[in-house]
Design a protein around this motif. Structure first.
Motif, PDB file in Angstrom:
ATOM      1  N   MET A  15     -28.991  22.002  25.208  1.00 16.80           N
ATOM      2  CA  MET A  15     -28.205  23.362  25.839  1.00 16.80           C
ATOM      3  C   MET A  15     -26.881  22.642  26.340  1.00 16.80           C
ATOM      4  O   MET A  15     -25.884  23.347  26.482  1.00 16.80           O
ATOM      5  CB  MET A  15     -29.154  24.060  26.874  1.00 16.80           C
ATOM      6  N   VAL A  16     -27.040  21.383  27.007  1.00 16.21           N
ATOM      7  CA  VAL A  16     -25.759  20.609  27.317  1.00 16.21           C
ATOM      8  C   VAL A  16     -24.799  20.580  26.384  1.00 16.21           C
ATOM      9  O   VAL A  16     -23.641  20.802  26.330  1.00 16.21           O
ATOM     10  CB  VAL A  16     -26.145  19.387  28.081  1.00 16.21           C
ATOM     11  N   ASN A  17     -25.361  20.060  25.110  1.00 11.78           N
ATOM     12  CA  ASN A  17     -24.532  19.949  24.032  1.00 11.78           C
ATOM     13  C   ASN A  17     -23.772  21.171  23.493  1.00 11.78           C
ATOM     14  O   ASN A  17     -22.640  21.287  23.329  1.00 11.78           O
ATOM     15  CB  ASN A  17     -25.467  19.192  22.829  1.00 11.78           C
ATOM     16  N   GLU A  18     -24.561  22.274  23.276  1.00 18.63           N
ATOM     17  CA  GLU A  18     -24.007  23.656  22.961  1.00 18.63           C
ATOM     18  C   GLU A  18     -22.837  24.035  23.859  1.00 18.63           C
ATOM     19  O   GLU A  18     -21.709  24.337  23.639  1.00 18.63           O
ATOM     20  CB  GLU A  18     -24.923  24.608  23.105  1.00 18.63           C
ATOM     21  N   ALA A  19     -22.895  23.896  25.257  1.00 19.78           N
ATOM     22  CA  ALA A  19     -22.086  24.266  26.138  1.00 19.78           C
ATOM     23  C   ALA A  19     -20.804  23.388  26.013  1.00 19.78           C
ATOM     24  O   ALA A  19     -19.737  23.909  25.917  1.00 19.78           O
ATOM     25  CB  ALA A  19     -22.426  23.920  27.446  1.00 19.78           C
ATOM     26  N   THR A  20     -21.142  21.911  25.930  1.00 23.27           N
ATOM     27  CA  THR A  20     -19.845  21.111  25.880  1.00 23.27           C
ATOM     28  C   THR A  20     -18.735  21.377  24.429  1.00 23.27           C
ATOM     29  O   THR A  20     -17.861  21.028  24.301  1.00 23.27           O
ATOM     30  CB  THR A  20     -20.210  19.548  26.085  1.00 23.27           C
ATOM     31  N   ALA A  21     -19.667  21.799  23.481  1.00 23.40           N
ATOM     32  CA  ALA A  21     -19.097  21.913  22.218  1.00 23.40           C
ATOM     33  C   ALA A  21     -18.116  23.154  22.327  1.00 23.40           C
ATOM     34  O   ALA A  21     -17.169  23.295  21.742  1.00 23.40           O
ATOM     35  CB  ALA A  21     -20.038  22.062  21.155  1.00 23.40           C
ATOM     36  N   ASN A  22     -18.385  24.176  23.309  1.00 25.54           N
ATOM     37  CA  ASN A  22     -17.808  25.249  23.128  1.00 25.54           C
ATOM     38  C   ASN A  22     -16.823  25.506  24.465  1.00 25.54           C
ATOM     39  O   ASN A  22     -15.791  26.196  24.529  1.00 25.54           O
ATOM     40  CB  ASN A  22     -18.562  26.645  23.315  1.00 25.54           C
ATOM     41  N   LEU A  23     -16.765  24.515  25.292  1.00 24.63           N
ATOM     42  CA  LEU A  23     -15.797  24.540  26.496  1.00 24.63           C
ATOM     43  C   LEU A  23     -14.790  23.682  26.105  1.00 24.63           C
ATOM     44  O   LEU A  23     -14.794  22.728  25.750  1.00 24.63           O
ATOM     45  CB  LEU A  23     -16.665  23.887  27.660  1.00 24.63           C
ATOM     46  N   PRO A  24     -13.545  24.430  26.272  1.00 27.18           N
ATOM     47  CA  PRO A  24     -12.233  23.907  25.914  1.00 27.18           C
ATOM     48  C   PRO A  24     -11.774  22.675  27.028  1.00 27.18           C
ATOM     49  O   PRO A  24     -12.229  22.488  28.019  1.00 27.18           O
ATOM     50  CB  PRO A  24     -11.231  24.777  26.242  1.00 27.18           C
ATOM     51  N   ARG A  25     -11.264  21.638  26.431  1.00 30.13           N
ATOM     52  CA  ARG A  25     -10.534  20.528  27.297  1.00 30.13           C
ATOM     53  C   ARG A  25     -11.642  19.803  27.727  1.00 30.13           C
ATOM     54  O   ARG A  25     -11.578  19.088  29.036  1.00 30.13           O
ATOM     55  CB  ARG A  25      -9.622  21.110  28.157  1.00 30.13           C
TER      56      ARG A  25
END
Length: 380
Positions: free
Chosen positions: A365-375
């Motif tokens: 879930m951390v990985n999914e979030a960081t993959a989709n959050l800009p900058r």
């Protein structure tokens, strides 16, 4: 009462017996129903830790599940009971990246059909000035405590932040969820509160009875038994806004008093502010529905089960064979404290085989979030 019944009652005839029996049966049914209802609402029945009897040595079982009928009456009445998510935070990099991940999953779960109770969201920023996340996350800036007042214990700003936010902000929802940056929603969260009975998570390390001597400094015996002080902190808690309005100033004052008392400060340490919330609630006569399914805390909670939130407060250290090495840095690890001054990199390495599903889900879930959050790598 009809005429034959009146006659029977007055004359002592045979009609009096059925009538009296009916009255007695009605009174008995009422008393039984009232007793059961009062027990359930105050957390005494159907406890997870007592085999369902609801009573343990020393009083009521502090860990209970919400009965099915109450869940149906409270959360499924055909109308929304939205709560406002309030997330207290600082402008430090360590807080910012956790807030971004938390808000990402809040939006994901709110968008689902079952997320109807998940209302508005506010990051209550108690750094006193705007930061780089103002455009990404709805934020309300409040003042920190005066310099030196927190004595290096930054979470002492939390109750003061809530006092200011409740006083100054316009909050549409009737209920509030107090949350923290290291919470990740794993599924939509319904309103677990029931009218004036808020819902909270019971922490195994909050043990008022074991610290009764200290607790009594702030909650004297004449106020009631020590079991009135719930084994909780302020988060996660879903509570009526009107109740929190009353509790928050007391919570702030008790927190400051506890921090200034050396014995209390030494005994409670980093959970001092959690004890302060529990005591403040008790002082206002408020007890909580205690929900063990509110959240899990990896690595000690191994399965997701029916939980709503992952709380990643503990470090997760494992050997490459999937053996927990808690207290010793593992060959594989995920610990939020490893990223105090920068966000974790994108695409973290997944845990080795044998690691519990709760830890695997957390990292994914951390990985999914960081993959989709800009900058993301810029740290904002």
């Amino acid at each position: 009462m009809n005429a034959p019944a009146r006659k029977g009652a007055a004359g002592g005839g045979r009609g009096a017996v059925p009538a009296l029996l009916l009255v007695a049966a009605g009174v008995l049914a009422f008393l039984i129903s009232y007793s059961v209802l009062a027990t359930v609402l105050r957390g005494g029945g159907g406890g997870a830790g007592d085999g369902g009897g609801g009573i343990v040595a020393g009083g009521r079982d502090p860990v209970v599940r919400m009965p099915g009928w109450m869940r149906k009456a409270g959360g499924g009445r055909g109308r929304r009971r939205p709560f406002h998510v309030a997330l207290t935070a600082t402008d430090a990099a360590y807080s910012r990246w956790q807030c971004r991940v938390m808000y990402y999953w809040y939006k994901r779960m709110q968008a689902r059909p079952e997320g109807a109770d998940m209302g508005g969201f506010t990051r209550v920023l108690h750094s006193g000035k705007p930061d780089g996340l103002m455009d990404e996350i709805p934020t309300f800036v409040v003042d920190p405590l005066p310099a030196g007042k927190d004595r290096g214990y930054v979470v002492l700003n939390r109750p003061w932040a809530f006092v200011q936010w409740l006083e100054k902000a316009k909050i549409e929802e009737e209920y509030i969820l107090m949350a923290e940056p290291d919470h990740i929603f794993v599924k939509p969260l319904p309103n677990l509160a029931y009218d004036n009975d808020p819902a909270a998570f019971p922490f195994f390390y909050i043990t008022p009875a074991e610290h009764e001597k200290i607790i009594r400094k702030y909650y004297p015996e004449e106020r009631g038994p020590i079991t009135n002080v719930d084994p909780i902190g302020n988060s996660p808690v879903i509570i009526k806004k009107t109740l929190l309005d009353k509790i928050a100033p007391t919570w702030m004052n008790v927190s400051l008093q506890m921090k200034e008392d050396q014995e209390t400060d030494k005994a409670f340490g980093w959970v001092l502010e959690m004890y302060a919330y529990a005591v403040a609630s008790a002082l206002h006569g408020v007890q909580h529905i205690l929900r063990k399914d509110f959240m899990i805390q990896p690595p000690f909670d191994k399965k997701l089960g029916n939980t709503f939130i992952i709380h990643f407060t503990y470090g997760c250290d494992y050997s490459l064979k999937g053996v927990l090495t808690y207290g010793t840095i593992g060959e594989w690890r995920f610990d939020k404290r490893s990223y105090q001054d920068r966000p974790p990199p994108r695409n973290l390495t997944l845990p080795p085989p044998g690691v519990p599903e709760s830890v695997v889900a957390l990292v994914k879930m951390v990985n999914e979030a960081t993959a989709n959050l800009p900058r993301w790598d810029e740290g904002l």
